[in-house]
Scaffold this active site. Sequence first.
Site, PDB file in Angstrom:
ATOM      1  N   LYS A  21       0.822  -1.213   0.000  1.00  0.00           N
ATOM      2  CA  LYS A  21       0.000   0.000   0.000  1.00  0.00           C
ATOM      3  C   LYS A  21       0.856   1.263   0.000  1.00  0.00           C
ATOM      4  O   LYS A  21       0.454   2.281  -0.560  1.00  0.00           O
ATOM      5  CB  LYS A  21      -0.971   0.004   1.185  1.00  0.00           C
ATOM      6  CG  LYS A  21      -2.126  -0.948   0.981  1.00  0.00           C
ATOM      7  CD  LYS A  21      -3.329  -0.585   1.828  1.00  0.00           C
ATOM      8  CE  LYS A  21      -4.482  -1.553   1.561  1.00  0.00           C
ATOM      9  NZ  LYS A  21      -5.554  -1.441   2.561  1.00  0.00           N
ATOM     10  N   LYS A  69      -6.127 -11.552  -9.439  1.00  0.00           N
ATOM     11  CA  LYS A  69      -7.339 -11.810  -8.666  1.00  0.00           C
ATOM     12  C   LYS A  69      -8.401 -10.768  -8.981  1.00  0.00           C
ATOM     13  O   LYS A  69      -8.081  -9.617  -9.248  1.00  0.00           O
ATOM     14  CB  LYS A  69      -7.024 -11.764  -7.166  1.00  0.00           C
ATOM     15  CG  LYS A  69      -6.709 -13.125  -6.581  1.00  0.00           C
ATOM     16  CD  LYS A  69      -6.378 -13.054  -5.111  1.00  0.00           C
ATOM     17  CE  LYS A  69      -7.601 -12.851  -4.234  1.00  0.00           C
ATOM     18  NZ  LYS A  69      -7.327 -13.138  -2.819  1.00  0.00           N
ATOM     19  N   LYS A 104     -12.149  -5.808  -5.926  1.00  0.00           N
ATOM     20  CA  LYS A 104     -13.311  -4.911  -5.913  1.00  0.00           C
ATOM     21  C   LYS A 104     -12.934  -3.467  -6.199  1.00  0.00           C
ATOM     22  O   LYS A 104     -13.773  -2.673  -6.607  1.00  0.00           O
ATOM     23  CB  LYS A 104     -14.094  -5.049  -4.603  1.00  0.00           C
ATOM     24  CG  LYS A 104     -13.350  -4.670  -3.344  1.00  0.00           C
ATOM     25  CD  LYS A 104     -14.205  -4.973  -2.107  1.00  0.00           C
ATOM     26  CE  LYS A 104     -13.473  -4.558  -0.838  1.00  0.00           C
ATOM     27  NZ  LYS A 104     -14.257  -4.819   0.374  1.00  0.00           N
TER      28      LYS A 104
END
Length: 333
Positions: free
Chosen positions: A114, A196, A199
Amino acid sequence: MDPQKTVFSGIQPTAAPHIGNYLGALKNYVELSKIYRCVYSVVDLHSITVRQDPEGLRRRVRELYALLLACGPEPRNTVLYVQSHVPAHAELCWILNNFTMFGELSRMTQFKDKSAKHADNINAGLFTYPVLQAADIVLYGADIVPIGEDQKQHLELARDIAIRFNGVYGEILTVPEPLIPKLGGRIMSLADPSHKMDKSDPNPAGVLSMLDDRDAIIKKCKRAVTDSGAEVRYDPVEKPGVSNLMTIYGLCVGKDMQAVEKEFAGQGYGAFKTAVGEAADSVLSPIRAKAAEYIQTPAHLDKLMAEEAGRAEAIAEPVLRRVRDAIGFLPRK
Ligand code: TRP
């Protein structure tokens, strides 16, 4: 029913969950609620480690809450609440910060990822995010924590923090165990089956959101990236796109890969992709409809959230009191 054991899990309200989240996590939350006492939280405190726009955050918390409710966890065994409604999380997080080492947090791969992604905003919240997560878990005395593979390291740290705290003060905190689902945890993007399904993917074509309508779901499945050849055969290495669609289909209709191969033997990709879209929609549409009802009655939703926060607090309060006493904070008389 094993009411002795408590399950805790949290989901971030960063974007609506997708079919992979449903098949890999939310569906399992419902199953667990038939057996254990389950505490599920929309973890909005976690989500502000990345900048959120206030109106969007309010909307996404309501949507996620409504979707989780609509999945239908056993209400008698489930507490479903919004994390920021229970201030005990922030308080315990501060306490546990003092039992967590700088070096440990520096080694967290999610922090490193992140930080790279948000290089302009590497704030202290991002750094201590796993401590808040540990606080979430031990606050409810959770024995079992259903998580994805990517959260293993955070759970390991939560265990280490609890063990360290207990080493100083005695058996105060419950040391949690992870529960990682074997199936459904690895649904890949429809647009790029080497990644993957995410969202927060800026490209919506790869993601079957739980809020997508039937048309969108079918369109996205039809346009899903597949592999050369025309055979519906399960081979994640040679045929990652088709294999991913087969996994989605199989989980939606309850068939293994062999049975799916058999069902579509001799049929081309076109018919298969339409069938995947229809299967996904038939799983998601009742949930979507129920969630829409909740979203359309915000006063009812707010009342429910308030009651559930009260139930969460009733579990958390005695744990926090034991922690405060152990440390030596004077009780407020
Ligand atoms: N970090 C988790 C994730 O991103 C969300 C989360 C926050 C969580 N607190 C938790 C998961 C406690 C399990 C238990 O997926």
